[in-house]
Design a protein around this motif. Structure first.
Motif: not given
Length: 427
Positions: A183-192, A194-209
């Motif tokens: 959800f944080m990633a999606k909010n970083f994309g704001f409206k324009v 939001a979807l690419p950021f959401e796809l990006f967050a799904k592509a790389i889980p947080q535990n990898i970081y």
């Protein structure tokens, strides 16, 4: 006559009709001891009413329709939950109704008991085609009443938003940190974006970081590589290093990058380019991996903003908006307005959702306190209410306004709105 059934609910609930010598349609004397309680769920419209017909006092439900025949139209004659209706209140009594057991349902007809003045007030106020129905009258309503109803709509708004949180939480097997990360990633994309950021967050889980938390360059490589920005050849040292790191990490973790074409740059100010947002997002991860756990630990809402300030963002972005061309004077930290947006749409939401999920009131209270500390939003909707005389001191109020407009004004549910009811009663 141009009003919905909700209008009759209002008339019955607030006894806004002529009580003189009440009687049923068949001439029996009628007395309303208690009109009952409005039911917003399935079943009869009012529950726990007490009605005297003749010498007999009846306790049960009241059903309300424009016409008596609506009972048949709605198939209540086949529904046993309507067997305990003791009075049928209608505007126009056009047909006799019988219960399933064959007994005749007592009817109170209101057609000659509602004043034309009240009907005209309703039609004037609630059938208007302005931005919202009470745009000309809302400034006359006591602020305490407005604020009280906005408190209700704010809670409604956040309860609706938690549905999406709980759905993602279930999908991620109850992992709050990962759910918040998405959800944080999606909010970083704001409206324009939001979807690419959401796809990006799904592509790389947080535990990898977390496996690379001591190596900022690798985290930045994971961010930009997963987002699809490292597929070109680079002349400058920084992006070349990112590309080399990501090629190794991509194979190790089998990362499937987002298509770079999904990111939008057009008609955006450079400081809002997705590349800048990704650099800020990488800085946030470097600074605070497993961010939601840290948010839960922070008791003073004033300290939550600190999590998003002075992020460790690579110096490269001070002279670049993207990987292609060097510029000067780039502002790389997240702006105050953007931080407020993230606190409102992600942090406050998750504190509220976590409080609901765990039945822990102090997290809900912290969410509300956070909203009260944030400035009111400024957009086309809130501007209309400002112009109409509604004061909004903080995001708590502006979020309540957005819910009011969406769920009440736009749907013409003025008779379910505390503000609308007050206006009608004082006109």
């Amino acid at each position: 006559m141009n009003f919905p059934e909700d209008f009759l609910h209002y008339v019955w609930q607030f006894k806004s009709f002529d009580f003189n010598e009440l009687q049923t349609s068949d001439g029996a004397p009628l007395k309303i001891i208690h009109q009952g309680f409005l039911n917003k769920n399935s079943g009869p419209d009012f529950s726990n009413a007490k009605i005297q017909i003749g010498e007999t006092v009846w306790a049960g439900n009241v059903e309300i329709h424009i016409k008596s025949s609506d009972w048949l139209k709605h198939n209540h004659q086949l529904d046993t939950s309507y067997e305990n209706v003791v009075l049928h209140v209608v505007y126009d009594h056009d047909v006799e109704i019988k219960r399933i057991d064959g007994s005749v349902l007592p009817v109170l007809e209101l057609k000659d008991r509602i004043s034309n003045e009240l009907i005209n007030k309703y039609e004037t106020l609630f059938l208007t085609l302005t931005d919202f129905p009470c745009i000309a009258q809302i400034r006359s309503v006591d602020r305490l009443i407005v604020d009280s109803f906005l408190s209700r709509t704010l809670i409604e708004r956040y309860e609706e938003k938690t549905i999406a949180v709980f759905e993602t939480l279930s999908e991620l097997n109850g992992n709050w940190d990962e759910t918040f990360y998405r959800f944080m990633a999606k909010n970083f994309g704001f409206k324009v974006n939001a979807l690419p950021f959401e796809l990006f967050a799904k592509a790389i889980p947080q535990n990898i970081y977390s496996k690379h938390k001591d190596n900022p360059l690798q985290i930045e490589a994971l961010v930009f590589g997963s987002a699809g920005f490292l597929n070109n050849k680079f002349q400058e040292e920084y992006p070349a290093k990112l590309k080399k790191e990501f090629e190794f990490l991509q194979k190790k973790y089998k990362i499937k990058s987002v298509e770079v074409s999904v990111w939008k740059f057009m008609r955006m100010r450079p400081q809002n380019f997705p590349t800048i947002r990704l650099a800020q997002f990488a800085g946030l991860i470097v600074n605070s991996n497993h961010l939601f756990s840290k948010i839960l630990e922070i008791k003073e809402v004033s300290n939550l903003r600190n999590l998003f300030e002075n992020l460790p963002i690579n110096e490269f972005w001070k002279t670049h908006y993207h990987f292609k061309k060097e510029v000067s004077g780039v502002s790389i930290q997240i702006g105050k307005t953007s931080i407020a947006n993230i606190l409102l749409n992600a942090v406050a939401l998750f504190l509220f959702a976590y409080g609901k999920h765990t039945a822990t009131q102090h997290y809900i209270s912290r969410a509300i306190k956070l909203l009260e500390s944030l400035p009111a939003e400024q957009n086309a909707i809130t501007d209309k209410f400002y112009q109409a005389g509604v004061e909004m001191e903080n995001a708590f109020a502006s979020q309540g306004i957005l819910q009011l407009k969406k769920q009440y004004c736009d749907k013409k549910k003025c008779l379910s709105c505390g503000i609308g009811i007050k206006i009608l009663r004082q006109m």
